[in-house]
Design an enzyme around this catalytic site. Sequence first.
Site, mmCIF file in Angstrom:
data_model
loop_
_atom_site.group_PDB
_atom_site.id
_atom_site.type_symbol
_atom_site.label_atom_id
_atom_site.label_comp_id
_atom_site.label_asym_id
_atom_site.label_seq_id
_atom_site.Cartn_x
_atom_site.Cartn_y
_atom_site.Cartn_z
ATOM 1 N N ASP A 13 0.770 -1.155 -0.173
ATOM 2 C CA ASP A 13 0.018 -0.155 -0.071
ATOM 3 C C ASP A 13 0.705 1.208 0.027
ATOM 4 O OD1 ASP A 13 -2.240 -1.725 0.061
ATOM 5 O OD2 ASP A 13 -2.036 -1.775 2.283
ATOM 6 N N GLU A 14 1.900 1.285 -0.571
ATOM 7 C CA GLU A 14 2.820 2.192 -0.544
ATOM 8 C C GLU A 14 2.365 3.418 -1.784
ATOM 9 O OE1 GLU A 14 3.778 -0.970 -1.351
ATOM 10 O OE2 GLU A 14 5.509 -1.370 0.362
ATOM 11 N N LYS A 16 2.002 1.927 -5.290
ATOM 12 C CA LYS A 16 2.211 1.504 -6.475
ATOM 13 C C LYS A 16 1.351 1.552 -7.617
ATOM 14 C CE LYS A 16 2.414 -2.630 -4.505
ATOM 15 N NZ LYS A 16 2.021 -2.156 -2.957
ATOM 16 N N ALA A 39 -4.261 -7.905 -3.388
ATOM 17 C CA ALA A 39 -3.575 -6.439 -3.727
ATOM 18 C C ALA A 39 -4.901 -5.754 -4.003
ATOM 19 C CB ALA A 39 -2.747 -6.500 -5.117
ATOM 20 N N GLY A 40 -4.629 -4.205 -3.591
ATOM 21 C CA GLY A 40 -5.502 -3.255 -4.027
ATOM 22 C C GLY A 40 -4.866 -2.182 -4.596
ATOM 23 N N HIS A 41 -4.778 -1.839 -5.580
ATOM 24 C CA HIS A 41 -4.007 -0.632 -6.098
ATOM 25 C C HIS A 41 -5.127 0.457 -6.665
ATOM 26 C CE1 HIS A 41 -0.642 -3.447 -7.439
ATOM 27 N NE2 HIS A 41 -0.977 -3.765 -6.097
ATOM 28 N N GLN A 223 2.097 -6.108 -3.225
ATOM 29 C CA GLN A 223 2.379 -6.099 -1.703
ATOM 30 C C GLN A 223 3.708 -5.372 -1.613
ATOM 31 O OE1 GLN A 223 1.461 -9.684 -3.340
ATOM 32 N NE2 GLN A 223 -0.608 -8.687 -2.793
ATOM 33 N N THR A 309 -8.789 -3.533 0.041
ATOM 34 C CA THR A 309 -9.201 -5.013 -0.094
ATOM 35 C C THR A 309 -10.281 -5.342 1.024
ATOM 36 O OG1 THR A 309 -7.225 -5.545 -1.194
ATOM 37 C CG2 THR A 309 -8.594 -7.369 -0.646
ATOM 38 N N LEU A 341 3.959 12.218 0.874
ATOM 39 C CA LEU A 341 4.432 12.838 1.714
ATOM 40 C C LEU A 341 3.330 14.199 2.172
ATOM 41 C CD1 LEU A 341 7.187 13.900 2.713
ATOM 42 C CD2 LEU A 341 7.680 15.291 0.848
ATOM 43 N N SER A 422 5.427 12.529 -4.367
ATOM 44 C CA SER A 422 3.747 12.470 -4.540
ATOM 45 C C SER A 422 2.967 13.133 -3.372
ATOM 46 C CB SER A 422 3.194 10.996 -4.594
ATOM 47 O OG SER A 422 1.943 11.082 -4.716
ATOM 48 N N GLY A 424 -0.443 13.977 -3.205
ATOM 49 C CA GLY A 424 -1.726 13.945 -3.463
ATOM 50 C C GLY A 424 -2.005 12.766 -4.361
HETATM 51 P P1 GDP Z 1 -0.763 0.155 -3.518
HETATM 52 O O1 GDP Z 1 -1.144 -0.897 -3.036
HETATM 53 O O2 GDP Z 1 0.834 0.255 -3.370
HETATM 54 O O3 GDP Z 1 -0.854 0.315 -5.037
HETATM 55 O O4 GDP Z 1 -1.278 1.283 -2.756
HETATM 56 P P2 GDP Z 1 -2.869 1.613 -2.368
HETATM 57 O O5 GDP Z 1 -3.660 2.262 -3.725
HETATM 58 O O6 GDP Z 1 -3.309 0.608 -1.652
HETATM 59 O O7 GDP Z 1 -2.772 2.833 -1.351
HETATM 60 C C1 GDP Z 1 -2.353 3.883 -1.840
HETATM 61 C C2 GDP Z 1 -3.515 5.002 -1.382
HETATM 62 O O8 GDP Z 1 -2.943 6.234 -1.131
HETATM 63 C C3 GDP Z 1 -4.537 5.045 -2.725
HETATM 64 O O9 GDP Z 1 -5.879 5.315 -2.035
HETATM 65 C C4 GDP Z 1 -4.071 6.220 -3.472
HETATM 66 O O10 GDP Z 1 -4.907 6.910 -4.173
HETATM 67 C C5 GDP Z 1 -3.424 7.251 -2.247
HETATM 68 N N1 GDP Z 1 -2.171 8.038 -2.580
HETATM 69 C C6 GDP Z 1 -1.356 7.735 -3.701
HETATM 70 N N2 GDP Z 1 -0.326 8.729 -3.684
HETATM 71 C C7 GDP Z 1 -0.937 9.457 -2.634
HETATM 72 C C8 GDP Z 1 -0.323 10.811 -2.079
HETATM 73 O O11 GDP Z 1 0.844 11.324 -2.661
HETATM 74 N N3 GDP Z 1 -1.053 11.491 -1.265
HETATM 75 C C9 GDP Z 1 -2.329 10.874 -0.944
HETATM 76 N N4 GDP Z 1 -2.988 11.802 0.056
HETATM 77 N N5 GDP Z 1 -2.583 10.005 -1.179
HETATM 78 C C10 GDP Z 1 -2.095 8.975 -2.160
HETATM 79 P P1 IMO Z 2 -0.868 -4.267 -2.286
HETATM 80 O O1 IMO Z 2 -0.498 -4.944 -3.571
HETATM 81 C C1 IMO Z 2 -1.068 -4.765 2.265
HETATM 82 C C2 IMO Z 2 -0.985 -8.623 3.789
HETATM 83 C C3 IMO Z 2 -2.434 -9.142 4.444
HETATM 84 C C4 IMO Z 2 -1.876 -10.082 5.611
HETATM 85 C C5 IMO Z 2 -0.592 -10.639 4.747
HETATM 86 C C6 IMO Z 2 -0.964 -12.012 4.317
HETATM 87 O O2 IMO Z 2 -2.251 -3.655 -2.112
HETATM 88 O O3 IMO Z 2 0.203 -3.427 -1.494
HETATM 89 P P2 IMO Z 2 -2.537 -12.741 2.142
HETATM 90 O O4 IMO Z 2 -4.082 -12.647 1.947
HETATM 91 O O5 IMO Z 2 -1.715 -12.269 1.345
HETATM 92 O O6 IMO Z 2 -2.232 -14.218 2.658
HETATM 93 O O7 IMO Z 2 -2.437 -11.879 3.381
HETATM 94 O O8 IMO Z 2 -0.148 -9.909 3.806
HETATM 95 N N1 IMO Z 2 -1.382 -8.091 2.560
HETATM 96 C C7 IMO Z 2 -0.993 -6.834 1.975
HETATM 97 N N2 IMO Z 2 -1.001 -5.755 2.877
HETATM 98 N N3 IMO Z 2 -1.054 -4.551 0.901
HETATM 99 C C8 IMO Z 2 -1.074 -5.627 0.178
HETATM 100 O O9 IMO Z 2 -1.100 -5.493 -1.449
HETATM 101 C C9 IMO Z 2 -1.256 -6.912 0.732
HETATM 102 N N4 IMO Z 2 -1.708 -8.021 0.235
HETATM 103 C C10 IMO Z 2 -1.381 -9.037 1.106
HETATM 104 O O10 IMO Z 2 -2.902 -8.019 5.219
HETATM 105 O O11 IMO Z 2 -1.191 -9.394 6.709
HETATM 106 MG MG MG Z 3 -2.956 -1.615 -1.766
#
Ligand code: GDP
Ligand code: IMO
Ligand code: MG
Length: 438
Positions: A13-14, A16, A39-41, A223, A309, A341, A422, A424
């Site tokens: 959830d960085e 990506k 994953a949830g992107h 992840q 997710t 940031l 980033s 926002g």
């Molecule tokens: P991923 O799993 O690494 O793709 O990340 P996620 O999508 O799960 O989580 C990142 C969340 O932060 C998403 O809701 C993005 O829309 C949001 N996001 C990404 N970059 C920024 C940023 O620079 N600032 C803010 N406020 N939100 C961001």
């Molecule tokens: P994205 O791609 C954050 C975590 C789960 C749990 C562990 C194992 O959005 O960054 P699993 O269902 O894979 O067997 O769960 O890994 N986890 C994540 N945490 N972002 C994800 O994906 C994750 N995918 C799995 O919360 O701790």
């Molecule tokens: Mg995610």
Amino acid sequence: MPGICVIGAQWGDEGKGKLVDIIGESADCIVRYQGGNNAGHTIVVQGKKYTFHALPAGVLRGKRSLIASEVVLDPRQLYSEMKKFEGELNLGIDPRTSIIMPWHNDLDNVGEESRKKTTGAAIGTTARGIGPCYEDDKNRSGLRFYELVGNPQSLENRIREVHDVKRKVIEQVYGTQISYDINKTVDDYISLGSYLKKYLADVSQEVSKALKDGKNVVFEGAQGTLLDIKFGNYPKVTSSHPMTGAVFDSVGIAPMKMRAIGIIKAYVTKVGSGPVVTCLDNGLWPVDESKSTPEGNYIRNKGQEKGTTTGRPRRVGWMDAVVLKYTHRLNGFSELALMKLDCLSGLDKVRMAVAYENNGMIFDDYPSWDTDFLNDCKPIYEEFDGFGDISQARTYKQLPKSARNYVNRIEELIGTPVTVISVGPGREETIFRKFKKF
Ligand code: GDP
Ligand code: IMO
Ligand code: MG
């Protein structure tokens, strides 16, 4: 160099998804190479939010989007995302990809219950059947995409055969009931197979050729490195390898030098249990916000740190350079993208761990395997002045000095340039510093 990997450098959830979308603009093809719909992107375009679990985030740019062999694919989830998606889909799925079946969800749930009883702590999985599906794949008993889209009678036979075994395990070993109806499952998977048949593609061959022809290929990691099955905080990890090195095996391409962008969030988050040395939530999982620190709750709210997710509140902590040095060593980041940031703005002071202390010993390497030891470590912090609203900044110079100090210190500690900042969720809310898309 035509290949770029987008790798999570923390616990997922960085951000990506946003980065994949940014470089996706000048890509020819985008490849998801591991993980599944755990994953949830999320990508935000003109205020509209798009979330991808099973589909590669690259589909948003209308580019060729591929699902490689080491992904575990839930065709039910994929279908529902495909139906929701408004644009043209140019999708290809490798025949070797393992398929998530309803018993994998059941086994994920009973496994978690059993861990709670035996060890006192579940992993906190996403309950998407990820671990059990990888288990079958490695045990050579999994159902693959090739079978899903093959002869319907053979598919039915295979589903019923595996179901017989899994039902016994769920009922007789775990003493619980299966949650699905087998006849409906057979019908659903046959329909899904016939719908998805046209998307079969030898991803290994296609990507090898694309790279040879000098096409721009993005490898979309899911992840984060600390969730890696080997190099993360085992057993509180996922069941695949989100790291740069895994790209080659997963996609089926020969090893080559590639740019690897390490995606780092300006603080850390973790969904699920496991050690987080800089945790601001008193280490508690699930998070109890009434027992968290004010900074923890502030950052969680500002960053909307709830799982894409599963909707669970994520644990939050200060940036950890010890972790980043470790994940840089494993991935060989050519550069870093610093996300979110803006979510630190409004704090009086911002902190970053630069070393750990344990029993009088100070060190800055990361023993990922030793959960007890990590739980006993205390972070040694450097403190930075806080900063106000930075969401309108579009150049590095427009950032306040205190924010720039923070960025510079990350570069210094990790020894890698921060080329994207980033501020926002939107595409335009991004600062580029000598960043080349391809
Ligand atoms: P991923 O799993 O690494 O793709 O990340 P996620 O999508 O799960 O989580 C990142 C969340 O932060 C998403 O809701 C993005 O829309 C949001 N996001 C990404 N970059 C920024 C940023 O620079 N600032 C803010 N406020 N939100 C961001
Ligand atoms: P994205 O791609 C954050 C975590 C789960 C749990 C562990 C194992 O959005 O960054 P699993 O269902 O894979 O067997 O769960 O890994 N986890 C994540 N945490 N972002 C994800 O994906 C994750 N995918 C799995 O919360 O701790
Ligand atoms: Mg995610």
